[in-house]
Structure formats: structure tokens, C-alpha cells
Design an enzyme around this catalytic site. Structure first.
Site, short mmCIF file in Angstrom:
data_model
loop_
_atom_site.label_atom_id
_atom_site.label_comp_id
_atom_site.label_asym_id
_atom_site.label_seq_id
_atom_site.Cartn_x
_atom_site.Cartn_y
_atom_site.Cartn_z
N ASP A 54 0.83 -1.21 0.00
CA ASP A 54 0.00 0.00 0.00
C ASP A 54 0.86 1.26 0.00
O ASP A 54 2.04 1.23 0.35
CB ASP A 54 -0.89 0.04 1.25
CG ASP A 54 -1.97 -1.03 1.24
OD1 ASP A 54 -2.02 -1.82 0.28
OD2 ASP A 54 -2.76 -1.06 2.21
N ASP A 55 0.21 2.37 -0.37
CA ASP A 55 0.72 3.73 -0.17
C ASP A 55 1.75 4.19 -1.20
O ASP A 55 2.25 5.31 -1.11
CB ASP A 55 1.30 3.94 1.23
CG ASP A 55 0.24 3.82 2.30
OD1 ASP A 55 -0.95 3.64 1.95
OD2 ASP A 55 0.59 3.91 3.49
N HIS A 105 -5.99 2.68 -3.97
CA HIS A 105 -5.91 2.90 -2.52
C HIS A 105 -6.39 4.31 -2.16
O HIS A 105 -5.97 4.88 -1.17
CB HIS A 105 -4.47 2.68 -2.05
CG HIS A 105 -4.32 2.50 -0.56
ND1 HIS A 105 -5.13 1.67 0.18
CD2 HIS A 105 -3.42 3.03 0.33
CE1 HIS A 105 -4.76 1.70 1.45
NE2 HIS A 105 -3.73 2.52 1.57
N HIS A 109 -5.39 8.59 0.80
CA HIS A 109 -5.53 7.76 2.00
C HIS A 109 -6.69 8.21 2.89
O HIS A 109 -6.62 8.17 4.12
CB HIS A 109 -4.24 7.72 2.81
CG HIS A 109 -4.02 6.41 3.51
ND1 HIS A 109 -4.56 6.13 4.73
CD2 HIS A 109 -3.33 5.30 3.16
CE1 HIS A 109 -4.21 4.92 5.12
NE2 HIS A 109 -3.46 4.39 4.16
N TYR A 146 -7.19 1.89 5.83
CA TYR A 146 -7.51 1.42 7.18
C TYR A 146 -8.41 0.17 7.18
O TYR A 146 -8.89 -0.25 8.22
CB TYR A 146 -8.19 2.53 8.00
CG TYR A 146 -7.43 3.83 7.97
CD1 TYR A 146 -6.28 4.02 8.72
CD2 TYR A 146 -7.86 4.89 7.16
CE1 TYR A 146 -5.57 5.21 8.68
CE2 TYR A 146 -7.16 6.10 7.11
CZ TYR A 146 -6.01 6.24 7.87
OH TYR A 146 -5.32 7.43 7.82
N HIS A 196 4.00 -2.21 2.97
CA HIS A 196 4.03 -0.89 2.35
C HIS A 196 5.34 -0.72 1.59
O HIS A 196 6.41 -1.03 2.14
CB HIS A 196 3.89 0.21 3.41
CG HIS A 196 2.61 0.12 4.19
ND1 HIS A 196 2.45 -0.76 5.23
CD2 HIS A 196 1.43 0.79 4.05
CE1 HIS A 196 1.21 -0.63 5.73
NE2 HIS A 196 0.58 0.29 5.02
#
Length: 229
Positions: A54-55, A105, A109, A146, A196
Site C-alpha cells: 500500500d501507499d 488505494h 488515504h 484502514y 508498504h
């Protein structure tokens, strides 16, 4: 030869015979005990797992990760933030070309369940649009920030949510050994591992996880392959 000498010789022979028999008994006992050669095959945990990140994308970390995955012939799943795509378009295209799953994603965020529906929709759709412009493919999967998802999002967004079974906590630990230990302790067949691709330690840990699980008989697949019934 007098009688006393003969008796002593016979006694000595008897002692030697007894000692020989005892030695044979000890040898038999030793040979009956299994001896470890130290060359036993390791325990094999055959199964399928998915590494997800992610991210990203991140210019340095994602590039290093893609290099390591390519060298190992492993496919992973990347859930991208829209605001990270600009300037990293080549990395996004590379992900798709090298067979990785490229997912959504959100743009920045956002916790999608905490904002109004229109805002959530725009955050997701703008990111999908950026990905499609680069790869030519509209994303089909989303990693909700989340892990928060609800029925409204389900009905509004034409994307399949991808959650996880193993949380590496790499964002918190920031230590290769601890990340690897945590994942290897918990992982099992069919698991989706959350990581991540924005920390160097995460990249190092991810590649070690690949090496160690591959050696144990695991096969790495993209997350969508584990979601198919």
C-alpha cells in the site's frame, strides 16, 4: 607348564571372552539408536500466499522492490495512492507490464467510511482514472484505507475490496528482522500479507520473506487469485 599357570591362562581367556561379549553388546546398542546426520529435509509448508503493498508508488523503494521481485520471478499486488502517481508513471506502467496487480488505494488515504459519499467516490474514481490512463486497464480491486468498508461503498464503487490476513506492521516496526519474524510466525496457506512499499526496511523484509517462504514451498500469487472461489 604347571597346573597354576594353566588355571591363570584359562581365567584370562574367560575374562577376555566376557569383555568381547560386552563390547559386542554395547556396539549393538549404539547401532540401534537413530543418529541425526544434520542433513534432514526442512519442513515444507506448501501453499499460496499474496504479498500486497500500500501507499506507493515511491521512486526509490518501489523501484528497488520491483527489481527484487523481477529477479525472483514473483508477482505481487500494489494498491496505489493517486497523489503518489504523478512523477512515477513509469513505475505504474512497469507494475502492469511485469504482471503485478495494480489496484486503488484512494487518492490521499482517506478513510472512505468517514467522509460523505460523493467525496469518497471522487477520491477513488480519480485514482482509477490515473491508473487507467497509464496502464490502459481500469483497476478492478481496491484496498480501502484502514481496511474500512461498508455497504454504501459496496453499492457505489464498482471495485472489489481486498483486505488482509497477516499485518506485517512494517509501518510501525521499521526493522527488517522484526517484520520478517512477525510475518513468518503468522503466515499460512491462502494468506494475504499487508506491507508498504515506501520504507527501505519493508523492501528488504519483503524480499527476505519471498526467499524464505519460497524455500519452504510457498508460491506467490497476486491477491485476486486468492479471492477466486
Amino acid at each position: 607348564m604347571n597346573m597354576k599357570v594353566k588355571v591363570r591362562i584359562l581365567e584370562l581367556i574367560a575374562v577376555l571372552d566376557l569383555a568381547f561379549l560386552l563390547l559386542l553388546g554395547q556396539r549393538a546398542a549404539i547401532l540401534s539408536v537413530p543418529v541425526s546426520s544434520g542433513d534432514e529435509e526442512p519442513v515444507v509448508h506448501q501453499g499460496y500466499v499474496a504479498l500486497t503493498f500500500d501507499d506507493g508508488p515511491d521512486r526509490e523503494c518501489t523501484e528497488d522492490l520491483l527489481d527484487g521481485l523481477k529477479n525472483r520471478g514473483v508477482k505481487a499486488s500494489f494498491f496505489l495512492m493517486g497523489q503518489k502517481i504523478q512523477g512515477n508513471e513509469d513505475l505504474v506502467l512497469r507494475m502492469a507490464q511485469e504482471g503485478h496487480l495494480v489496484g486503488n488505494h484512494s487518492y490521499s488515504h482517506l478513510q472512505l467510511t468517514k467522509v460523505e459519499g460523493r467525496t469518497a467516490y471522487q477520491a477513488v474514481e480519480s485514482t482509477s482514472r490515473l491508473i487507467q490512463e497509464i496502464t490502459g486497464q481500469e483497476p478492478q480491486y481496491i484496498r480501502p484505507p484502514y481496511g474500512e468498508w461498508n455497504e454504501e461503498l459496496e453499492s457505489t464503487l464498482d471495485l472489489t475490496p481486498v483486505f488482509w490476513n497477516v499485518d506485517s506492521l512494517d509501518w510501525k516496526l521499521r526493522d527488517r528482522r522484526q517484520i520478517v519474524s512477525r510475518v513468518l510466525k503468522d503466515v499460512k496457506d491462502g494468506d494475504i500479507i499487508l506491507m508498504h512499499d515506501i520504507y527501505p526496511q519493508s523492501v528488504e523484509a519483503a524480499l527476505e520473506i519471498v526467499d524464505r517462504l519460497s524455500a519452504g514451498g510457498y508460491t506467490f500469487v497476486t491477491a485476486d487469485e486468492l479471492l477466486i472461489d
